[in-house]
Design a protein around this motif. Structure first.
Motif, mmCIF file in Angstrom:
data_model
loop_
_atom_site.group_PDB
_atom_site.id
_atom_site.type_symbol
_atom_site.label_atom_id
_atom_site.label_comp_id
_atom_site.label_asym_id
_atom_site.label_seq_id
_atom_site.Cartn_x
_atom_site.Cartn_y
_atom_site.Cartn_z
ATOM 1 N N GLU A 6 -26.179 67.409 -17.882
ATOM 2 C CA GLU A 6 -26.647 66.335 -17.021
ATOM 3 C C GLU A 6 -26.169 64.993 -17.597
ATOM 4 O O GLU A 6 -26.199 64.808 -18.813
ATOM 5 C CB GLU A 6 -28.178 66.369 -16.987
ATOM 6 C CG GLU A 6 -28.769 65.742 -15.760
ATOM 7 C CD GLU A 6 -30.268 66.018 -15.667
ATOM 8 O OE1 GLU A 6 -30.676 66.771 -14.767
ATOM 9 O OE2 GLU A 6 -31.017 65.459 -16.489
ATOM 10 N N LEU A 7 -25.741 64.096 -16.727
ATOM 11 C CA LEU A 7 -25.321 62.763 -17.163
ATOM 12 C C LEU A 7 -26.254 61.745 -16.523
ATOM 13 O O LEU A 7 -26.625 61.898 -15.360
ATOM 14 C CB LEU A 7 -23.888 62.479 -16.703
ATOM 15 C CG LEU A 7 -22.818 63.531 -17.044
ATOM 16 C CD1 LEU A 7 -21.504 63.185 -16.340
ATOM 17 C CD2 LEU A 7 -22.613 63.591 -18.546
ATOM 18 N N GLU A 8 -26.600 60.707 -17.279
ATOM 19 C CA GLU A 8 -27.474 59.663 -16.722
ATOM 20 C C GLU A 8 -26.645 58.426 -16.414
ATOM 21 O O GLU A 8 -25.730 58.089 -17.165
ATOM 22 C CB GLU A 8 -28.549 59.291 -17.746
ATOM 23 C CG GLU A 8 -29.537 60.405 -17.995
ATOM 24 C CD GLU A 8 -30.570 60.013 -19.045
ATOM 25 O OE1 GLU A 8 -30.523 58.862 -19.545
ATOM 26 O OE2 GLU A 8 -31.404 60.859 -19.366
ATOM 27 N N TYR A 9 -26.985 57.760 -15.330
ATOM 28 C CA TYR A 9 -26.244 56.548 -14.987
ATOM 29 C C TYR A 9 -27.169 55.389 -14.672
ATOM 30 O O TYR A 9 -28.349 55.589 -14.334
ATOM 31 C CB TYR A 9 -25.321 56.808 -13.791
ATOM 32 C CG TYR A 9 -26.036 57.119 -12.482
ATOM 33 C CD1 TYR A 9 -26.209 58.432 -12.046
ATOM 34 C CD2 TYR A 9 -26.536 56.101 -11.658
ATOM 35 C CE1 TYR A 9 -26.851 58.720 -10.849
ATOM 36 C CE2 TYR A 9 -27.179 56.383 -10.461
ATOM 37 C CZ TYR A 9 -27.335 57.687 -10.058
ATOM 38 O OH TYR A 9 -27.987 57.969 -8.875
ATOM 39 N N ASP A 10 -26.617 54.190 -14.778
ATOM 40 C CA ASP A 10 -27.281 53.001 -14.237
ATOM 41 C C ASP A 10 -26.648 52.630 -12.900
ATOM 42 O O ASP A 10 -27.332 52.222 -11.976
ATOM 43 C CB ASP A 10 -27.159 51.834 -15.229
ATOM 44 C CG ASP A 10 -27.841 52.156 -16.554
ATOM 45 O OD1 ASP A 10 -29.043 52.502 -16.531
ATOM 46 O OD2 ASP A 10 -27.166 52.113 -17.600
ATOM 47 N N THR A 11 -25.315 52.783 -12.839
ATOM 48 C CA THR A 11 -24.599 52.574 -11.571
ATOM 49 C C THR A 11 -23.692 53.781 -11.345
ATOM 50 O O THR A 11 -23.011 54.227 -12.275
ATOM 51 C CB THR A 11 -23.732 51.287 -11.624
ATOM 52 O OG1 THR A 11 -24.598 50.152 -11.806
ATOM 53 C CG2 THR A 11 -22.934 51.103 -10.349
ATOM 54 N N ASP B 47 -28.848 63.491 -8.477
ATOM 55 C CA ASP B 47 -30.251 63.169 -8.193
ATOM 56 C C ASP B 47 -30.369 61.649 -8.226
ATOM 57 O O ASP B 47 -30.396 61.042 -9.300
ATOM 58 C CB ASP B 47 -31.159 63.829 -9.247
ATOM 59 C CG ASP B 47 -32.637 63.645 -8.907
ATOM 60 O OD1 ASP B 47 -32.961 62.617 -8.255
ATOM 61 O OD2 ASP B 47 -33.442 64.505 -9.283
ATOM 62 N N VAL B 48 -30.405 61.047 -7.045
ATOM 63 C CA VAL B 48 -30.370 59.584 -6.997
ATOM 64 C C VAL B 48 -31.723 58.963 -7.328
ATOM 65 O O VAL B 48 -31.806 57.764 -7.561
ATOM 66 C CB VAL B 48 -29.869 59.066 -5.620
ATOM 67 C CG1 VAL B 48 -28.389 59.311 -5.462
ATOM 68 C CG2 VAL B 48 -30.653 59.672 -4.469
ATOM 69 N N ASP B 49 -32.776 59.755 -7.358
ATOM 70 C CA ASP B 49 -34.072 59.210 -7.765
ATOM 71 C C ASP B 49 -34.180 59.186 -9.289
ATOM 72 O O ASP B 49 -34.637 58.206 -9.867
ATOM 73 C CB ASP B 49 -35.210 60.031 -7.131
ATOM 74 C CG ASP B 49 -35.169 59.907 -5.613
ATOM 75 O OD1 ASP B 49 -34.887 58.778 -5.135
ATOM 76 O OD2 ASP B 49 -35.359 60.911 -4.903
ATOM 77 N N ARG B 50 -33.718 60.263 -9.917
ATOM 78 C CA ARG B 50 -33.730 60.305 -11.392
ATOM 79 C C ARG B 50 -32.477 59.663 -11.989
ATOM 80 O O ARG B 50 -32.354 59.521 -13.183
ATOM 81 C CB ARG B 50 -33.858 61.757 -11.863
ATOM 82 C CG ARG B 50 -35.229 62.361 -11.592
ATOM 83 C CD ARG B 50 -35.298 63.837 -12.004
ATOM 84 N NE ARG B 50 -34.841 64.029 -13.376
ATOM 85 C CZ ARG B 50 -33.821 64.815 -13.743
ATOM 86 N NH1 ARG B 50 -33.149 65.501 -12.844
ATOM 87 N NH2 ARG B 50 -33.482 64.936 -14.999
ATOM 88 N N VAL C 55 -26.402 52.027 1.543
ATOM 89 C CA VAL C 55 -27.411 51.228 2.239
ATOM 90 C C VAL C 55 -28.823 51.689 1.869
ATOM 91 O O VAL C 55 -29.790 50.989 2.129
ATOM 92 C CB VAL C 55 -27.226 51.284 3.778
ATOM 93 C CG1 VAL C 55 -25.925 50.624 4.189
ATOM 94 C CG2 VAL C 55 -27.295 52.715 4.302
ATOM 95 N N SER C 56 -28.941 52.865 1.262
ATOM 96 C CA SER C 56 -30.273 53.352 0.908
ATOM 97 C C SER C 56 -30.563 53.243 -0.594
ATOM 98 O O SER C 56 -31.705 53.113 -0.997
ATOM 99 C CB SER C 56 -30.440 54.815 1.340
ATOM 100 O OG SER C 56 -29.492 55.642 0.685
ATOM 101 N N HIS C 57 -29.534 53.275 -1.435
ATOM 102 C CA HIS C 57 -29.737 53.276 -2.892
ATOM 103 C C HIS C 57 -28.788 52.259 -3.534
ATOM 104 O O HIS C 57 -27.604 52.565 -3.736
ATOM 105 C CB HIS C 57 -29.518 54.680 -3.464
ATOM 106 C CG HIS C 57 -30.599 55.632 -3.069
ATOM 107 N ND1 HIS C 57 -30.716 56.131 -1.793
ATOM 108 C CD2 HIS C 57 -31.631 56.144 -3.782
ATOM 109 C CE1 HIS C 57 -31.775 56.925 -1.728
ATOM 110 N NE2 HIS C 57 -32.348 56.946 -2.916
ATOM 111 N N PRO C 58 -29.294 51.069 -3.860
ATOM 112 C CA PRO C 58 -28.408 49.981 -4.291
ATOM 113 C C PRO C 58 -27.656 50.229 -5.596
ATOM 114 O O PRO C 58 -26.700 49.515 -5.884
ATOM 115 C CB PRO C 58 -29.352 48.784 -4.435
ATOM 116 C CG PRO C 58 -30.730 49.307 -4.355
ATOM 117 C CD PRO C 58 -30.694 50.650 -3.735
ATOM 118 N N ASP C 59 -28.051 51.216 -6.375
ATOM 119 C CA ASP C 59 -27.282 51.472 -7.598
ATOM 120 C C ASP C 59 -26.192 52.530 -7.375
ATOM 121 O O ASP C 59 -25.550 52.980 -8.326
ATOM 122 C CB ASP C 59 -28.193 51.864 -8.774
ATOM 123 C CG ASP C 59 -29.362 52.695 -8.322
ATOM 124 O OD1 ASP C 59 -29.170 53.442 -7.337
ATOM 125 O OD2 ASP C 59 -30.449 52.587 -8.913
#
Ligand SMILES: Cc1cc2nc3c(=O)[nH]c(=O)nc-3n(C[C@H](O)[C@H](O)[C@H](O)COP(=O)(O)OP(=O)(O)OC[C@H]3O[C@@H](n4cnc5c(N)ncnc54)[C@H](O)[C@@H]3O)c2cc1C
Length: 398
Positions: free
Chosen positions: A97-102, A81-84, A265-269
């Motif tokens: 679930e794993l959370e990321y910054d990059t 989920d690239v928004d969350r 190109v759509s999600h810089p992280d």
């Protein structure tokens, strides 16, 4: 809190990216997690060897990444989920679930049945270890004189057909190719390929557009039936559907569209490398699904992430091709030298020397996974806090 970098997939490119990031960034500042479904590194470029019964050196990640600062998570990725900024995984303990910054997306690819009827039911593949092991078991049960037809005249098809014919001279091996055999190679490369294929007794069906696969044959568009107790399908790779199900910009085939630093190109992280990425290479051509371009792409992504996080200089090394290395069994090969954009030039290395060269390339590729800075000194830089947390700050560096 450290900057959380999650790398999905520990094939050639994901493993290199994770290891290189760990060498570039200070351990106190980042938490690098490498997620992979299997506990061992799979040398995918040797799957045709595994299929004919050769045993590959075990390469457990627990040894490869011991002491590197990369944490390995054995789990199957089921969604992103690239928004969350989360990754859904399943492991022995269930779903999580794993959370990321990059995020670095490197889930690679599998075989591409291309919707040809009967392929999924009857054909074998060597794009994955389970596929290669299934073929190995099947070949082991074939008696002398039985037929094996390899469909696809690209690098993988040539390597598969010659490997099988060399290891099992008692089998009747055929190769079905769309155009002329090796038609993209130089005259020297093509001629040598033909000599080896003839010597191994492989029947070549040129201009064969395979339109159906049955239990004992493949059929072509002009109605020809080619006997095949075993069909090996090698007509290219297809990416896993996970990226396509996200909000990321992807191509029609599901590859993540990235810029020259392998950043979405759509999600810089989000970064993508290897077969999963769609990046333009020299000559304005997309990079081919290969280690040849995936490895420098992984270096590029890791160095770009490190530069953006630490305020360093962005890498700007154009990715180019040098050669195509084709094994033709264990004793023969063709090393076709190419232009930067992968077109054959006149020069080609052939014969036993080419086989040795290819073997060194395969060994070097595995060595490069364990040595992602190619033995260069480690320089772990400190992450600049404001850059690590604010996308806008990251953007100004691009
Ligand atoms: C037989 C064969 C010969 C080849 N020969 C050459 C060659 O000579 N030269 C060359 O340049 N290229 C060659 N290639 C192509 C090359 O192997 C691929 O381009 C390369 O492996 C791509 O690297 P990658 O890191 O993108 O993906 P992969 O190496 O496929 O790695 C992907 C990783 O992700 C993991 N994974 C996938 N899905 C999930 C999931 N849902 N959850 C968790 N983990 C997952 C996989 O287990 C794997 O570890 C060959 C390929 C084959 C099949």
């Amino acid at each position: 809190m450290p900057h959380r970098i999650i790398v999905l997939g520990a094939g050639y490119t994901g493993a290199i990216a994770a290891g290189r990031l760990a060498k570039r960034l200070h351990r106190d500042d980042v938490a690098i997690t490498l997620v992979n479904a299997e506990p061992d590194f799979v040398e995918r470029v040797r799957m045709h060897q595994l299929a004919v019964g050769r045993d590959l050196k075990p390469r457990p990640f627990s040894e490869m990444f011991a002491g590197t600062g990369v944490e390995l998570k054995l789990a199957k990725v089921t969604g992103v989920d690239v928004d969350r900024k989360t990754v859904a995984v399943i492991d022995g303990n269930g779903a999580g679930e794993l959370e990321y910054d990059t995020l670095v997306y490197a889930l690679g690819s599998g075989w591409n049945a291309q919707g040809v009827p009967g392929t999924a039911e009857h054909a074998h593949e060597i794009a994955s270890r389970p596929g290669a092991l299934r073929l190995r078991e099947r070949l082991g049960r074939l008696g002398a004189g039985q037929t094996v037809t390899v469909v696809g005249g690209g690098l993988t098809g040539l390597e598969a057909a010659t490997e099988i014919a060399e290891a099992r001279p008692d089998l009747d091996v055929a190769l079905a190719v769309r155009g002329d055999l090796g038609d993209w190679l130089s005259p020297k490369g093509r001629e040598h390929l033909r000599t080896v294929v003839d010597k191994l007794g492989i029947t070549v069906h040129e201009h064969a557009d395979v339109t159906g696969v049955e239990a004992d044959r493949v059929t072509t568009a002009d109605g020809t039936a080619i006997p095949a107790a075993v069909t090996v399908w090698t007509t290219g790779f297809a990416v896993h559907p996970i990226a396509k199900a996200t909000a990321l910009e992807v191509t029609g085939t599901g590859q993540i569209v990235v810029d020259g630093t392998m950043r979405s190109v759509s999600h810089p992280d989000v970064y993508a490398v290897g077969d999963a990425a769609y990046a333009m290479g020299p000559g304005d051509k997309p990079l081919r699904m290969s280690c040849a371009s995936g490895t420098p792409a992984a270096w590029q992504a890791a160095d770009a992430i490190a530069a953006r996080l630490t305020g360093g200089k962005l890498p700007n090394t154009p990715i180019r091709y040098f050669n195509q290395c084709i094994s033709l069994g264990r004793r023969e090969g063709v090393i076709q030298f190419v232009t930067a954009d992968d077109r054959a030039v006149r020069a080609a290395l052939t014969g036993r020397l080419a086989a040795v060269y290819k073997e060194l390339v395969c060994k070097g590729a595995a060595w490069g996974v364990a040595n992602p800075t190619l033995g260069m000194p480690t320089r772990r830089r400190r992450v600049a806090r404001e850059r690590a947390t604010a996308t806008s700050a990251v953007e100004t560096l691009a």
